[in-house]
Design an enzyme around this catalytic site. Structure first.
Site, PDB file in Angstrom:
ATOM      1  N   SER A   1       5.055 -13.507   1.746  1.00 46.05           N
ATOM      2  CA  SER A   1       4.974 -14.772   2.481  1.00 46.05           C
ATOM      3  C   SER A   1       4.044 -15.759   1.784  1.00 46.05           C
ATOM      4  O   SER A   1       4.028 -16.936   2.129  1.00 46.05           O
ATOM      5  CB  SER A   1       4.482 -14.518   3.909  1.00 46.05           C
ATOM      6  OG  SER A   1       3.255 -13.824   3.879  1.00 46.05           O
TER       7      SER A   1
ATOM      8  N   GLY B   1       9.495 -10.999  -2.050  1.00 48.47           N
ATOM      9  CA  GLY B   1       9.206 -10.498  -0.702  1.00 48.47           C
ATOM     10  C   GLY B   1       7.779 -10.666  -0.251  1.00 48.47           C
ATOM     11  O   GLY B   1       7.247  -9.770   0.405  1.00 48.47           O
TER      12      GLY B   1
ATOM     13  N   ASN C   1      13.362 -14.263  -1.929  1.00 51.62           N
ATOM     14  CA  ASN C   1      12.951 -14.151  -0.522  1.00 51.62           C
ATOM     15  C   ASN C   1      14.067 -14.735   0.337  1.00 51.62           C
ATOM     16  O   ASN C   1      14.600 -15.797   0.004  1.00 51.62           O
ATOM     17  CB  ASN C   1      11.638 -14.941  -0.295  1.00 51.62           C
ATOM     18  CG  ASN C   1      10.913 -14.504   0.970  1.00 51.62           C
ATOM     19  OD1 ASN C   1      11.506 -14.418   2.036  1.00 51.62           O
ATOM     20  ND2 ASN C   1       9.628 -14.233   0.844  1.00 51.62           N
ATOM     21  N   PRO C   2      14.420 -14.091   1.449  1.00 49.88           N
ATOM     22  CA  PRO C   2      15.465 -14.686   2.310  1.00 49.88           C
ATOM     23  C   PRO C   2      14.983 -15.937   3.025  1.00 49.88           C
ATOM     24  O   PRO C   2      15.803 -16.738   3.481  1.00 49.88           O
ATOM     25  CB  PRO C   2      15.775 -13.583   3.329  1.00 49.88           C
ATOM     26  CG  PRO C   2      14.854 -12.452   3.083  1.00 49.88           C
ATOM     27  CD  PRO C   2      13.970 -12.773   1.918  1.00 49.88           C
TER      28      PRO C   2
ATOM     29  N   VAL D   1       0.831  -1.206   0.000  1.00 48.83           N
ATOM     30  CA  VAL D   1       0.000   0.000   0.000  1.00 48.83           C
ATOM     31  C   VAL D   1       0.868   1.259   0.000  1.00 48.83           C
ATOM     32  O   VAL D   1       0.347   2.368   0.034  1.00 48.83           O
ATOM     33  CB  VAL D   1      -0.986  -0.005   1.192  1.00 48.83           C
ATOM     34  CG1 VAL D   1      -1.973  -1.156   1.062  1.00 48.83           C
ATOM     35  CG2 VAL D   1      -0.251  -0.086   2.541  1.00 48.83           C
ATOM     36  N   ASP D   2       2.202   1.089  -0.017  1.00 54.20           N
ATOM     37  CA  ASP D   2       3.075   2.265  -0.157  1.00 54.20           C
ATOM     38  C   ASP D   2       3.170   2.620  -1.642  1.00 54.20           C
ATOM     39  O   ASP D   2       2.612   1.932  -2.505  1.00 54.20           O
ATOM     40  CB  ASP D   2       4.458   2.003   0.481  1.00 54.20           C
ATOM     41  CG  ASP D   2       5.227   0.867  -0.193  1.00 54.20           C
ATOM     42  OD1 ASP D   2       5.291   0.843  -1.437  1.00 54.20           O
ATOM     43  OD2 ASP D   2       5.776  -0.004   0.519  1.00 54.20           O
TER      44      ASP D   2
ATOM     45  N   HIS E   1      -4.041  -4.516  -2.975  1.00 52.87           N
ATOM     46  CA  HIS E   1      -4.567  -4.263  -1.631  1.00 52.87           C
ATOM     47  C   HIS E   1      -4.743  -2.768  -1.342  1.00 52.87           C
ATOM     48  O   HIS E   1      -4.766  -2.358  -0.185  1.00 52.87           O
ATOM     49  CB  HIS E   1      -3.677  -4.934  -0.575  1.00 52.87           C
ATOM     50  CG  HIS E   1      -3.728  -6.431  -0.639  1.00 52.87           C
ATOM     51  ND1 HIS E   1      -2.762  -7.250  -0.105  1.00 52.87           N
ATOM     52  CD2 HIS E   1      -4.664  -7.267  -1.175  1.00 52.87           C
ATOM     53  CE1 HIS E   1      -3.089  -8.522  -0.316  1.00 52.87           C
ATOM     54  NE2 HIS E   1      -4.232  -8.557  -0.974  1.00 52.87           N
TER      55      HIS E   1
HETATM   56  C1  BJW Z   1      11.956 -10.130   2.354  1.00 51.55           C
HETATM   57  C2  BJW Z   1      12.861  -9.220   2.882  1.00 51.55           C
HETATM   58  C3  BJW Z   1      13.812  -8.645   1.999  1.00 51.55           C
HETATM   59  C4  BJW Z   1      11.569  -9.916   4.475  1.00 51.55           C
HETATM   60  N1  BJW Z   1      13.785  -8.980   0.707  1.00 51.55           N
HETATM   61  N2  BJW Z   1      11.957 -10.439   1.077  1.00 51.55           N
HETATM   62  C5  BJW Z   1      -8.261 -18.988   0.824  1.00 51.55           C
HETATM   63  C6  BJW Z   1      -7.708 -19.747   1.828  1.00 51.55           C
HETATM   64  C7  BJW Z   1      -7.602 -19.255   3.137  1.00 51.55           C
HETATM   65  C8  BJW Z   1      -8.072 -17.979   3.454  1.00 51.55           C
HETATM   66  C9  BJW Z   1      -8.632 -17.237   2.463  1.00 51.55           C
HETATM   67  C10 BJW Z   1      -8.733 -17.731   1.175  1.00 51.55           C
HETATM   68  N3  BJW Z   1      -9.308 -16.769   0.393  1.00 51.55           N
HETATM   69  C11 BJW Z   1      -9.562 -15.686   1.171  1.00 51.55           C
HETATM   70  C12 BJW Z   1      -9.182 -15.945   2.432  1.00 51.55           C
HETATM   71  C13 BJW Z   1      -9.303 -15.023   3.601  1.00 51.55           C
HETATM   72  C14 BJW Z   1      -8.219 -13.976   3.656  1.00 51.55           C
HETATM   73  C15 BJW Z   1      -6.876 -14.696   3.766  1.00 51.55           C
HETATM   74  O1  BJW Z   1      -6.128 -14.834   2.839  1.00 51.55           O
HETATM   75  N4  BJW Z   1      -6.552 -15.134   4.964  1.00 51.55           N
HETATM   76  C16 BJW Z   1      -5.302 -15.842   5.206  1.00 51.55           C
HETATM   77  C17 BJW Z   1      -4.376 -14.968   6.053  1.00 51.55           C
HETATM   78  C18 BJW Z   1      -5.613 -17.148   5.872  1.00 51.55           C
HETATM   79  N5  BJW Z   1      -8.265 -13.102   2.486  1.00 51.55           N
HETATM   80  C19 BJW Z   1      -9.068 -12.046   2.448  1.00 51.55           C
HETATM   81  O2  BJW Z   1      -9.831 -11.779   3.372  1.00 51.55           O
HETATM   82  C20 BJW Z   1      -9.078 -11.201   1.186  1.00 51.55           C
HETATM   83  N6  BJW Z   1     -10.402 -10.952   0.764  1.00 51.55           N
HETATM   84  C21 BJW Z   1     -11.180 -11.891   0.282  1.00 51.55           C
HETATM   85  O3  BJW Z   1     -10.812 -13.032   0.102  1.00 51.55           O
HETATM   86  O4  BJW Z   1     -12.438 -11.472  -0.001  1.00 51.55           O
HETATM   87  C22 BJW Z   1     -13.431 -12.384  -0.451  1.00 51.55           C
HETATM   88  C23 BJW Z   1     -14.627 -11.572  -0.850  1.00 51.55           C
HETATM   89  C24 BJW Z   1     -15.111 -11.662  -2.147  1.00 51.55           C
HETATM   90  C25 BJW Z   1     -16.211 -10.895  -2.516  1.00 51.55           C
HETATM   91  C26 BJW Z   1     -16.810 -10.026  -1.608  1.00 51.55           C
HETATM   92  C27 BJW Z   1     -16.299  -9.911  -0.316  1.00 51.55           C
HETATM   93  C28 BJW Z   1     -15.201 -10.687   0.051  1.00 51.55           C
HETATM   94  C29 BJW Z   1      -8.496  -9.821   1.453  1.00 51.55           C
HETATM   95  C30 BJW Z   1      -7.069  -9.828   1.844  1.00 51.55           C
HETATM   96  C31 BJW Z   1      -6.601  -8.413   2.158  1.00 51.55           C
HETATM   97  C32 BJW Z   1      -5.201  -8.387   2.770  1.00 51.55           C
HETATM   98  N7  BJW Z   1      -4.949  -7.090   3.286  1.00 51.55           N
HETATM   99  C33 BJW Z   1      -3.655  -6.811   3.914  1.00 51.55           C
HETATM  100  C34 BJW Z   1      -3.741  -5.427   4.606  1.00 51.55           C
HETATM  101  C35 BJW Z   1      -3.711  -4.295   3.580  1.00 51.55           C
HETATM  102  C36 BJW Z   1      -3.772  -2.968   4.256  1.00 51.55           C
HETATM  103  C37 BJW Z   1      -2.566  -2.721   5.131  1.00 51.55           C
HETATM  104  O5  BJW Z   1      -1.428  -2.638   4.635  1.00 51.55           O
HETATM  105  O6  BJW Z   1      -2.746  -2.596   6.348  1.00 51.55           O
HETATM  106  O7  BJW Z   1      -2.632  -6.827   2.912  1.00 51.55           O
HETATM  107  S1  BJW Z   1      -3.113  -8.055   5.058  1.00 51.55           S
HETATM  108  C38 BJW Z   1      -1.406  -7.951   4.658  1.00 51.55           C
HETATM  109  O8  BJW Z   1      -0.968  -9.206   4.086  1.00 51.55           O
HETATM  110  C39 BJW Z   1      -1.318  -6.906   3.534  1.00 51.55           C
HETATM  111  C40 BJW Z   1      -0.313  -7.539   2.618  1.00 51.55           C
HETATM  112  O9  BJW Z   1      -0.420  -6.992   1.331  1.00 51.55           O
HETATM  113  C41 BJW Z   1      -0.664  -9.007   2.699  1.00 51.55           C
HETATM  114  C42 BJW Z   1       0.422  -9.932   2.251  1.00 51.55           C
HETATM  115  O10 BJW Z   1       1.532  -9.820   3.090  1.00 51.55           O
HETATM  116  P1  BJW Z   1       2.991  -9.888   2.448  1.00 51.55           P
HETATM  117  O11 BJW Z   1       3.192  -8.739   1.536  1.00 51.55           O
HETATM  118  O12 BJW Z   1       3.232 -11.238   1.910  1.00 51.55           O
HETATM  119  O13 BJW Z   1       3.885  -9.592   3.752  1.00 51.55           O
HETATM  120  P2  BJW Z   1       4.396 -10.574   4.903  1.00 51.55           P
HETATM  121  O14 BJW Z   1       4.796  -9.723   6.048  1.00 51.55           O
HETATM  122  O15 BJW Z   1       3.427 -11.669   5.153  1.00 51.55           O
HETATM  123  O16 BJW Z   1       5.688 -11.280   4.301  1.00 51.55           O
HETATM  124  C43 BJW Z   1       6.864 -10.547   4.042  1.00 51.55           C
HETATM  125  C44 BJW Z   1       7.829 -11.457   3.311  1.00 51.55           C
HETATM  126  O17 BJW Z   1       8.962 -10.696   2.947  1.00 51.55           O
HETATM  127  C45 BJW Z   1       8.325 -12.644   4.138  1.00 51.55           C
HETATM  128  O18 BJW Z   1       8.214 -13.840   3.365  1.00 51.55           O
HETATM  129  C46 BJW Z   1       9.805 -12.309   4.392  1.00 51.55           C
HETATM  130  O19 BJW Z   1      10.648 -13.460   4.465  1.00 51.55           O
HETATM  131  C47 BJW Z   1      10.122 -11.462   3.188  1.00 51.55           C
HETATM  132  N8  BJW Z   1      11.236 -10.508   3.368  1.00 51.55           N
HETATM  133  N9  BJW Z   1      12.703  -9.071   4.213  1.00 51.55           N
HETATM  134  C48 BJW Z   1      12.916  -9.845   0.264  1.00 51.55           C
HETATM  135  N10 BJW Z   1      14.793  -7.739   2.440  1.00 51.55           N
END
Ligand code: BJW
Ligand code: ZN
Length: 252
Positions: free
Chosen positions: A195, A193, A219-220, A104-105, A120
């Site tokens: 998860s 980057g 990814n590390p 979101v940045d 997102h």
């Molecule tokens: C490095 C590094 C370096 C570190 N270099 N790498 C199917 C199965 C199970 C559950 C679900 C499913 N379908 C839907 C769901 C439910 C849910 C979900 O997925 N839940 C799971 C957690 C279980 N999904 C939802 O609710 C989604 N909506 C939906 O499905 O709606 C259905 C619907 C349809 C029609 C009408 C109504 C509803 C919505 C998901 C929204 C996610 N939002 C967030 C917040 C955004 C706002 C904010 O920023 O606050 O998005 S949550 C958060 O997670 C954010 C991120 O974009 C997202 C992903 O995280 P990301 O980017 O992967 O970060 P991290 O921290 O997890 O990982 C970082 C990685 O970087 C790590 O691997 C490190 O190792 C690595 N790293 N340093 C390279 N230097």
């Protein structure tokens, strides 16, 4: 030379259609905390997964709005890192290129990327929580994070909310469709980057693999995408992506 880097660079150099798919890790080296690692500052006291929900906003709008305003202020003070810049350049070299981010940045845009698909949402597009009217941004807060009462909507008076996608909310339909189509047609998708735990975004690299494209993961740490990726490049993206860029360009 590292053989996995060479293999990934060959895939990138020969691909016509390239997709880069990013998560919080690409911004980590710019100083933006990720979601599922050790949290700092305000993040230490609050569970990001609980704050990023419509229920949290309904229950305590000032807590959630204050948290996002603090993150917007932080995003304005940091700068794109060499990973963002290399991503822009890798895509500029490709015949057909798409950048999909969960972040979101705006660090990809500030690194020169255009047409970025934000699955997102964004910290910079607040809107009314009731009627969805876009709202103006006020100056970002200074100093320590804290509670901030969200301003009222000009039209209906309901609280303004961040323009992000919370758990349980639908992703933007057009952006998601475009992302799935680009992933389905990609010769190479570079997942950086993330998860790979949050759906439906986590499906994007899987779509490329199912359609016969090559997935390169940067990814590390190991992730659930490891077995799907043709090449796993273990390390920080601010080092790996510039190395991949250099290696994928013909030597002069
Ligand atoms: C490095 C590094 C370096 C570190 N270099 N790498 C199917 C199965 C199970 C559950 C679900 C499913 N379908 C839907 C769901 C439910 C849910 C979900 O997925 N839940 C799971 C957690 C279980 N999904 C939802 O609710 C989604 N909506 C939906 O499905 O709606 C259905 C619907 C349809 C029609 C009408 C109504 C509803 C919505 C998901 C929204 C996610 N939002 C967030 C917040 C955004 C706002 C904010 O920023 O606050 O998005 S949550 C958060 O997670 C954010 C991120 O974009 C997202 C992903 O995280 P990301 O980017 O992967 O970060 P991290 O921290 O997890 O990982 C970082 C990685 O970087 C790590 O691997 C490190 O190792 C690595 N790293 N340093 C390279 N230097
Ligand atoms: Zn309104």
């Amino acid at each position: 030379m590292d053989e996995t880097l060479r293999e990934a660079a060959d895939l990138v150099a020969t691909a016509e259609r390239v997709v880069i798919f990013t998560g919080a890790g690409i911004s980590a080296e710019s100083g933006v905390p990720t979601f599922r690692e050790a949290l700092t500052g305000l993040w230490e006291r609050f569970d990001a997964a609980k704050l990023a929900t419509p229920e949290a906003f309904d229950e305590d709008p000032a807590l959630v709005w204050g948290w996002y305003e603090w993150r917007r202020a932080l995003a304005l003070t940091v700068a794109p890192n060499p990973g963002h810049i290399a991503a822009t350049e890798i895509l500029a070299d490709a015949g057909h290129a798409t950048l999909i981010t969960q972040n979101v940045d705006d660090l990809h845009e500030r690194a020169g990327a255009t047409g970025v698909l934000h699955l997102h949402g964004s910290l910079f597009t607040p809107r009314c929580s009731a009627c969805a009217r876009p709202a103006a941004l006020s100056p970002a807060p200074d100093g320590e994070p804290g509670r901030i009462t969200p301003p009222p909507c000009d039209r209906c008076g309901a609280p303004i909310r961040p323009g992000v996608v919370w758990f349980g909310e639908a992703l933007p339909t057009d952006g998601l469709e475009e992302a799935v189509e680009a992933a389905a047609n990609a010769d190479v998708l570079i997942s950086v980057g993330t998860s790979g735990l949050v759906y439906p975004a986590a499906e994007i690299p899987q779509v490329t693999a199912r359609m016969g494209g090559a997935v390169i993961q940067v990814n590390p740490e190991p992730t659930p995408l490891d077995p799907v990726a043709r090449v796993n490049l273990r390390g920080p993206s601010a080092e790996i992506l510039p190395a991949l860029l250099r290696q994928s360009r013909p030597s002069t």
